[in-house]
Design a protein around this motif. Structure first.
Motif, PDB file in Angstrom:
ATOM      1  N   PHE A  36       0.533  -5.704  -3.778  1.00 11.59           N
ATOM      2  CA  PHE A  36      -0.007  -6.300  -2.370  1.00 11.59           C
ATOM      3  C   PHE A  36      -1.477  -6.803  -2.658  1.00 11.59           C
ATOM      4  CE2 PHE A  36       3.106  -3.570  -1.013  1.00 11.59           C
ATOM      5  CZ  PHE A  36       3.653  -4.217   0.072  1.00 11.59           C
ATOM      6  N   TYR A  37      -2.028  -7.858  -2.263  1.00 11.44           N
ATOM      7  CA  TYR A  37      -3.433  -8.542  -2.388  1.00 11.44           C
ATOM      8  C   TYR A  37      -3.856  -8.904  -1.196  1.00 11.44           C
ATOM      9  CZ  TYR A  37      -0.735 -12.892  -3.120  1.00 11.44           C
ATOM     10  OH  TYR A  37      -0.241 -14.028  -2.816  1.00 11.44           O
ATOM     11  N   PRO A  38      -5.054  -8.961  -1.159  1.00 13.22           N
ATOM     12  CA  PRO A  38      -5.479  -9.493   0.274  1.00 13.22           C
ATOM     13  C   PRO A  38      -5.333 -10.885   0.604  1.00 13.22           C
ATOM     14  CG  PRO A  38      -7.262  -8.215  -0.898  1.00 13.22           C
ATOM     15  CD  PRO A  38      -6.133  -8.331  -1.942  1.00 13.22           C
ATOM     16  N   LYS A  39      -5.603 -11.894  -0.499  1.00 12.85           N
ATOM     17  CA  LYS A  39      -5.564 -13.497   0.190  1.00 12.85           C
ATOM     18  C   LYS A  39      -5.428 -14.369  -0.959  1.00 12.85           C
ATOM     19  CE  LYS A  39      -7.632 -16.281   3.636  1.00 12.85           C
ATOM     20  NZ  LYS A  39      -6.218 -16.597   3.836  1.00 12.85           N
ATOM     21  N   ASP A  40      -4.394 -15.223  -0.803  1.00  8.89           N
ATOM     22  CA  ASP A  40      -4.216 -16.459  -2.015  1.00  8.89           C
ATOM     23  C   ASP A  40      -5.604 -16.802  -2.310  1.00  8.89           C
ATOM     24  OD1 ASP A  40      -1.430 -15.820  -1.849  1.00  8.89           O
ATOM     25  OD2 ASP A  40      -0.941 -17.671  -0.718  1.00  8.89           O
ATOM     26  N   ASN A  41      -5.883 -17.580  -3.782  1.00  7.37           N
ATOM     27  CA  ASN A  41      -6.954 -18.283  -4.048  1.00  7.37           C
ATOM     28  C   ASN A  41      -8.332 -17.721  -3.628  1.00  7.37           C
ATOM     29  OD1 ASN A  41      -5.437 -20.755  -5.039  1.00  7.37           O
ATOM     30  ND2 ASN A  41      -4.707 -20.760  -2.847  1.00  7.37           N
ATOM     31  N   THR A  42      -8.505 -16.389  -3.724  1.00  9.80           N
ATOM     32  CA  THR A  42      -9.633 -15.859  -3.581  1.00  9.80           C
ATOM     33  C   THR A  42      -9.856 -15.018  -5.195  1.00  9.80           C
ATOM     34  OG1 THR A  42      -8.799 -13.742  -2.862  1.00  9.80           O
ATOM     35  CG2 THR A  42      -9.622 -15.084  -1.333  1.00  9.80           C
ATOM     36  N   VAL A 104      -0.625  -0.293   3.733  1.00 10.50           N
ATOM     37  CA  VAL A 104      -1.847  -0.871   2.997  1.00 10.50           C
ATOM     38  C   VAL A 104      -2.907  -1.722   3.941  1.00 10.50           C
ATOM     39  CG1 VAL A 104      -0.390  -1.198   0.870  1.00 10.50           C
ATOM     40  CG2 VAL A 104      -0.553  -2.930   2.570  1.00 10.50           C
ATOM     41  N   ILE A 105      -2.828  -1.417   5.141  1.00  6.03           N
ATOM     42  CA  ILE A 105      -3.763  -2.324   5.955  1.00  6.03           C
ATOM     43  C   ILE A 105      -4.724  -1.363   6.270  1.00  6.03           C
ATOM     44  CG2 ILE A 105      -4.140  -3.283   8.286  1.00  6.03           C
ATOM     45  CD1 ILE A 105      -2.659  -5.143   6.499  1.00  6.03           C
ATOM     46  N   LYS A 106      -5.950  -1.538   5.942  1.00  7.61           N
ATOM     47  CA  LYS A 106      -7.129  -0.669   5.760  1.00  7.61           C
ATOM     48  C   LYS A 106      -8.137  -1.632   6.602  1.00  7.61           C
ATOM     49  CE  LYS A 106      -5.105   2.492   3.550  1.00  7.61           C
ATOM     50  NZ  LYS A 106      -4.548   3.494   4.142  1.00  7.61           N
ATOM     51  N   MET A 107      -9.276  -0.866   7.353  1.00  6.96           N
ATOM     52  CA  MET A 107     -10.317  -1.309   7.991  1.00  6.96           C
ATOM     53  C   MET A 107     -11.491  -1.459   6.546  1.00  6.96           C
ATOM     54  SD  MET A 107     -10.007  -2.082  10.827  1.00  6.96           S
ATOM     55  CE  MET A 107     -11.614  -2.792  11.104  1.00  6.96           C
ATOM     56  N   VAL A 115     -13.420  -5.466   9.102  1.00  6.49           N
ATOM     57  CA  VAL A 115     -12.186  -6.526   9.164  1.00  6.49           C
ATOM     58  C   VAL A 115     -10.844  -5.744   8.809  1.00  6.49           C
ATOM     59  CG1 VAL A 115     -13.281  -8.584   9.091  1.00  6.49           C
ATOM     60  CG2 VAL A 115     -12.369  -7.294   6.916  1.00  6.49           C
ATOM     61  N   ARG A 116      -9.926  -5.841   9.428  1.00  2.00           N
ATOM     62  CA  ARG A 116      -8.573  -5.357   9.049  1.00  2.00           C
ATOM     63  C   ARG A 116      -8.062  -6.116   7.752  1.00  2.00           C
ATOM     64  NH1 ARG A 116      -4.294  -6.138  11.418  1.00  2.00           N
ATOM     65  NH2 ARG A 116      -2.898  -4.648  11.068  1.00  2.00           N
ATOM     66  N   GLY A 117      -7.610  -5.713   6.863  1.00  5.92           N
ATOM     67  CA  GLY A 117      -7.170  -6.347   5.611  1.00  5.92           C
ATOM     68  C   GLY A 117      -6.182  -5.294   4.659  1.00  5.92           C
ATOM     69  N   ILE A 118      -5.543  -6.039   3.666  1.00  6.69           N
ATOM     70  CA  ILE A 118      -4.987  -5.408   2.778  1.00  6.69           C
ATOM     71  C   ILE A 118      -5.765  -4.818   1.798  1.00  6.69           C
ATOM     72  CG2 ILE A 118      -3.121  -5.731   0.853  1.00  6.69           C
ATOM     73  CD1 ILE A 118      -1.823  -7.828   2.576  1.00  6.69           C
ATOM     74  N   GLU A 119      -5.714  -3.298   1.665  1.00  5.02           N
ATOM     75  CA  GLU A 119      -6.149  -2.676   0.461  1.00  5.02           C
ATOM     76  C   GLU A 119      -5.216  -3.001  -0.724  1.00  5.02           C
ATOM     77  OE1 GLU A 119      -7.452   1.786  -0.502  1.00  5.02           O
ATOM     78  OE2 GLU A 119      -5.265   1.508   0.432  1.00  5.02           O
ATOM     79  N   ARG A 120      -5.999  -3.667  -1.978  1.00  2.06           N
ATOM     80  CA  ARG A 120      -5.081  -3.808  -2.861  1.00  2.06           C
ATOM     81  C   ARG A 120      -4.326  -2.743  -3.525  1.00  2.06           C
ATOM     82  NH1 ARG A 120      -6.425  -8.473  -5.504  1.00  2.06           N
ATOM     83  NH2 ARG A 120      -8.611  -8.278  -4.743  1.00  2.06           N
TER      84      ARG A 120
END
Length: 155
Positions: A36-42, A104-107, A115-120
């Motif tokens: 699991f990763y937060p965002k494409d192309n980062t 895997v969703i964390k603050m 922000v709510r996002g995916i914890e790698r």
């Protein structure tokens, strides 16, 4: 939501991926690395994906499939795969189905904002569909080598 425990079977799911619709049945019969990763192309996500891409043949020699997961759309994933010549499917978990199963969703803090996002995170699922290993709060440098070493040691 409670966290999956090692040895626990992955519950039923259906998600869209760049390889078509995937269900928990696609995880049966071989070991799967689900990262699991937060965002494409980062930057970090690109490096992590490139590292899995470059090590894919070593994973395949162990009978392991690699699948990436983020909340990006299929269109975003297709562009990411083309740009980075990725050689494994990406799941578009836009409805957070797998994110919720794997918790895997964390603050997170992003430029001083919450922000709510995916914890790698990376999970290894055995050929019977049960959780075998997990890494949470992953740091990209050396991570793919660590996953590969763990799986090689079990072979």
């Amino acid at each position: 939501m409670s966290q999956l425990e090692i040895g626990q079977a992955i519950p039923a799911f259906t998600v869209s991926s760049t390889a078509g619709e995937l269900t928990q049945d696609h995880l049966l019969g071989q070991i799967t690395v689900l990262f699991f990763y937060p965002k494409d192309n980062t930057p970090g996500c690109t490096t992590e994906s490139q590292n899995f891409r470059d090590a894919l043949s070593q994973f395949q020699q162990l009978g392991v499939q690699i699948i990436g997961v983020s909340r990006d759309t299929l269109a975003s994933h297709e562009r990411f795969i083309d740009k980075q010549t990725l050689n494994f499917p990406l799941i578009a978990d836009t409805e957070e189905i797998l994110c919720n199963i794997f918790n895997v969703i964390k603050m997170k803090n992003m430029y001083g904002k919450q922000v709510r996002g995916i914890e790698r995170s990376t999970f290894v699922i055995d050929a019977q569909g049960a959780l075998l290993h997990q890494w949470r709060g992953v740091r990209v440098p050396g991570h793919v080598d660590q996953v590969l070493a763990t799986l090689t040691a079990q072979h």
